[in-house]
Design an enzyme around this catalytic site. Sequence first.
Site, PDB file in Angstrom:
ATOM      1  N   GLU A  45       0.857  -1.150  -0.063  1.00 46.05           N
ATOM      2  CA  GLU A  45       0.171  -0.024  -0.125  1.00 46.05           C
ATOM      3  C   GLU A  45       0.922   1.385  -0.162  1.00 46.05           C
ATOM      4  O   GLU A  45       2.076   1.294   0.636  1.00 46.05           O
ATOM      5  CB  GLU A  45      -0.976  -0.049   1.276  1.00 46.05           C
ATOM      6  CG  GLU A  45      -1.667   1.034   1.543  1.00 46.05           C
ATOM      7  CD  GLU A  45      -2.571   0.982   2.630  1.00 46.05           C
ATOM      8  OE1 GLU A  45      -3.605   1.941   2.969  1.00 46.05           O
ATOM      9  OE2 GLU A  45      -1.954   0.340   3.562  1.00 46.05           O
ATOM     10  N   LYS A 114      -9.797   3.275  -1.824  1.00 46.61           N
ATOM     11  CA  LYS A 114     -10.060   2.418  -0.597  1.00 46.61           C
ATOM     12  C   LYS A 114     -11.246   3.036   0.024  1.00 46.61           C
ATOM     13  O   LYS A 114     -11.575   4.310   0.375  1.00 46.61           O
ATOM     14  CB  LYS A 114      -8.836   3.056   0.365  1.00 46.61           C
ATOM     15  CG  LYS A 114      -8.880   2.058   1.771  1.00 46.61           C
ATOM     16  CD  LYS A 114      -7.632   2.512   2.448  1.00 46.61           C
ATOM     17  CE  LYS A 114      -7.529   1.660   3.822  1.00 46.61           C
ATOM     18  NZ  LYS A 114      -6.420   1.898   4.507  1.00 46.61           N
ATOM     19  N   CYS A 149      -5.684  -2.798   2.788  1.00 42.20           N
ATOM     20  CA  CYS A 149      -5.363  -2.726   4.094  1.00 42.20           C
ATOM     21  C   CYS A 149      -6.622  -3.005   4.991  1.00 42.20           C
ATOM     22  O   CYS A 149      -7.155  -4.130   5.331  1.00 42.20           O
ATOM     23  CB  CYS A 149      -4.648  -1.500   4.523  1.00 42.20           C
ATOM     24  SG  CYS A 149      -3.552  -1.597   6.118  1.00 42.20           S
TER      25      CYS A 149
END
Length: 264
Positions: A45, A114, A149
Amino acid sequence: MFSRNFRVSLIEDNIVWGDKHANLAQLKRNMQNVPEDTDLVVLPELFTTGFVADRDQAMALAERNIDETMNLIHQLAAKYQCAIAGSFLAHTAGQLFNRAFFIEPSGEETFYDKRHLFTFGGEDKVYKQGHTPAPIIRFRGFNIKMIICYDLRFPVFCRNVKNNYDILLVVANWPKARENAWRQLLFGRAIENVAYVLGVNRCGVDNSGIEFSENSSFVIDFKGKLITERTTSPVIAADLSLPALNRFREKFPVWQDADDFTIR
């Protein structure tokens, strides 16, 4: 039909905080250590910057989809004839995003912003939340779902509906302090979704003194077995078999008993 095994290479590296050019140079060096016949290379990431929690600093480092970072990724994907995935600090119309990418050697590209921002770490104060579902990419016979994540902590968001994906790809900056949760969640997602899981983490220490473990990137098969092969470089390799996955799904069709739902 893509007949041979699907080779993946994870690059677990110590990201130089805020130094895009150093990290891009590091990527070019690491790509030289990727095994031949690799189909997919996965980066951590925010691989060009590390996690940047200050909005002004983030805006100074952010790029568009057509700028230097993505240009290099396209060049490397074409050169090594593999797909490359990860996430980078992106901006669109004045908004900042933690944006995942999947770039194919043909030039085909997929992006995902995200959805689950890490409010505990202040990510929501700097980055804008993405609102589209996590994409599923068809590449060399495999269907690949891509998340970032903190998304990993939300099983409904990660749920494999009617085997619509074969690989769950997770790129992360997951700190050592919560490494046990990272491991358990990755293995759990592989078992419950009957799919391969690729968890790619960074290592080292960031500018805030947060430590990230070495050897915390994993390839896990659909039975929850670790199949990672550690090398002497930051590159971690494994071979995935679609026929083996399909045979197991036919033999143990747990997916047929799953609940129906819709994510809004």
